[in-house]
Design an enzyme around this catalytic site. Structure first.
Site, PDB file in Angstrom:
ATOM      1  N   ARG A  34       0.826  -1.215   0.000  1.00 14.75           N
ATOM      2  CA  ARG A  34       0.000   0.000   0.000  1.00 14.75           C
ATOM      3  C   ARG A  34       0.863   1.268   0.000  1.00 14.75           C
ATOM      4  O   ARG A  34       0.404   2.352  -0.366  1.00 14.75           O
ATOM      5  CB  ARG A  34      -0.933  -0.022   1.223  1.00 14.75           C
ATOM      6  CG  ARG A  34      -2.080   1.006   1.176  1.00 14.75           C
ATOM      7  CD  ARG A  34      -2.973   0.841   2.391  1.00 14.75           C
ATOM      8  NE  ARG A  34      -4.107   1.754   2.444  1.00 14.75           N
ATOM      9  CZ  ARG A  34      -4.428   2.486   3.505  1.00 14.75           C
ATOM     10  NH1 ARG A  34      -3.700   2.426   4.593  1.00 14.75           N
ATOM     11  NH2 ARG A  34      -5.495   3.272   3.487  1.00 14.75           N
ATOM     12  N   ILE A  60      -8.056   7.283   0.116  1.00 19.18           N
ATOM     13  CA  ILE A  60      -7.730   5.885  -0.150  1.00 19.18           C
ATOM     14  C   ILE A  60      -8.459   5.107   0.946  1.00 19.18           C
ATOM     15  O   ILE A  60      -8.329   5.418   2.133  1.00 19.18           O
ATOM     16  CB  ILE A  60      -6.198   5.638  -0.141  1.00 19.18           C
ATOM     17  CG1 ILE A  60      -5.861   4.149  -0.343  1.00 19.18           C
ATOM     18  CG2 ILE A  60      -5.510   6.165   1.099  1.00 19.18           C
ATOM     19  CD1 ILE A  60      -4.362   3.872  -0.570  1.00 19.18           C
ATOM     20  N   SER A  61      -9.285   4.155   0.550  1.00 13.73           N
ATOM     21  CA  SER A  61     -10.110   3.421   1.514  1.00 13.73           C
ATOM     22  C   SER A  61      -9.250   2.643   2.490  1.00 13.73           C
ATOM     23  O   SER A  61      -8.118   2.281   2.192  1.00 13.73           O
ATOM     24  CB  SER A  61     -11.024   2.422   0.795  1.00 13.73           C
ATOM     25  OG  SER A  61     -11.901   3.084  -0.063  1.00 13.73           O
ATOM     26  N   GLN A  62      -9.831   2.356   3.665  1.00 10.27           N
ATOM     27  CA  GLN A  62      -9.058   1.553   4.607  1.00 10.27           C
ATOM     28  C   GLN A  62      -8.918   0.135   4.055  1.00 10.27           C
ATOM     29  O   GLN A  62      -9.837  -0.389   3.407  1.00 10.27           O
ATOM     30  CB  GLN A  62      -9.668   1.581   5.994  1.00 10.27           C
ATOM     31  CG  GLN A  62     -10.957   0.846   6.205  1.00 10.27           C
ATOM     32  CD  GLN A  62     -11.526   1.197   7.572  1.00 10.27           C
ATOM     33  OE1 GLN A  62     -12.127   2.251   7.731  1.00 10.27           O
ATOM     34  NE2 GLN A  62     -11.329   0.335   8.536  1.00 10.27           N
ATOM     35  N   PHE A 203     -18.401   6.361   2.195  1.00 11.61           N
ATOM     36  CA  PHE A 203     -17.614   6.664   0.994  1.00 11.61           C
ATOM     37  C   PHE A 203     -17.935   8.067   0.513  1.00 11.61           C
ATOM     38  O   PHE A 203     -18.991   8.612   0.823  1.00 11.61           O
ATOM     39  CB  PHE A 203     -17.947   5.671  -0.131  1.00 11.61           C
ATOM     40  CG  PHE A 203     -17.185   4.378  -0.042  1.00 11.61           C
ATOM     41  CD1 PHE A 203     -15.979   4.212  -0.714  1.00 11.61           C
ATOM     42  CD2 PHE A 203     -17.671   3.322   0.712  1.00 11.61           C
ATOM     43  CE1 PHE A 203     -15.274   3.021  -0.641  1.00 11.61           C
ATOM     44  CE2 PHE A 203     -16.972   2.122   0.797  1.00 11.61           C
ATOM     45  CZ  PHE A 203     -15.770   1.979   0.116  1.00 11.61           C
TER      46      PHE A 203
END
Length: 213
Positions: A34, A60-62, A203
């Site tokens: 990541r 950036i999503s978890q 989101f």
């Protein structure tokens, strides 16, 4: 100081403890670092299970949410996948380990350019990143075996449902407000669509049009 190996172990443990149990998904997430997708101030937090800000007011999503969405998508090795919302490119990179071909679309040209640079750096050759209005999908590449949307719409967008193959799966967050959204899995059958609610999520909204640079 924690070593890279220890950090990776902690990262995978956090994923498993939050419900990411699919072996192929975990392997893909172990393989794709990541780090290169998180820039600037937040780079040292790349291995924490939290969303982080990126350019153009996006996030950036978890990792655990990326893992759960990928798991729900049930990608097969021959699949052609559409991702709506490239963002950092991290989700597309995970999908590239599982699918034959990944098309990823974002309305922000800068994000697409930055993601492309990381894909090249990591030698991920089966991803095509495009600047476009993702709410319309990619009609010229349709139909898709799998579609994943990383921004919330009130309902699954009609053009995207239409671009899903029969037997295909779409995973996306839906909800009217920023506060309450549900992650849902849609399966296209011969007779219509089956909806399965997975969990609550948060989101950024799915916005029509291409971003102004």
């Amino acid at each position: 100081m924690t070593t890279d190996a220890e950090r990776k172990m902690q990262f995978l443990f956090a994923l498993r403890s939050r419900g990411v149990t699919d072996a192929r998904v975990l392997t893909a997430m172990e393989k794709v670092d990541r780090g290169p997708f998180v820039k600037g101030l937040f780079a040292e937090r790349a291995y924490e299970d939290m969303p982080l800000p990126i350019a153009c007011g996006q996030t950036i999503s978890q990792p655990s949410v990326v893992g759960l969405m990928t798991q729900a998508l049930d990608v097969q090795p021959r699949d052609k996948v559409l991702e709506v919302g490239t963002g950092s490119g991290y989700q597309a990179a995970i999908l590239s380990q599982l699918a034959r071909r990944v098309y990823t679309v974002d309305r922000h040209k800068r994000l697409v350019q930055e993601a492309r640079a990381v894909f090249t750096e990591l030698d991920l050759t089966n991803i095509t990143a495009i600047t476009a209005d993702g709410s319309h999908g990619l009609p010229d590449q349709a139909p898709f075996d799998r579609i994943i949307v990383t921004a919330a719409a009130e309902d699954p967008p009609g053009p995207l449902l239409a671009q899903l193959k029969i037997g295909g799966i779409m995973v996306l967050p839906v909800g009217q407000s920023d506060a309450v959204q549900s992650l849902i899995q849609v399966k296209r059958t011969d007779t219509g669509y089956d909806y399965n609610e997975l969990r609550s999520v948060r989101f950024v909204p799915l916005i029509e049009g291409v971003g102004k640079e």
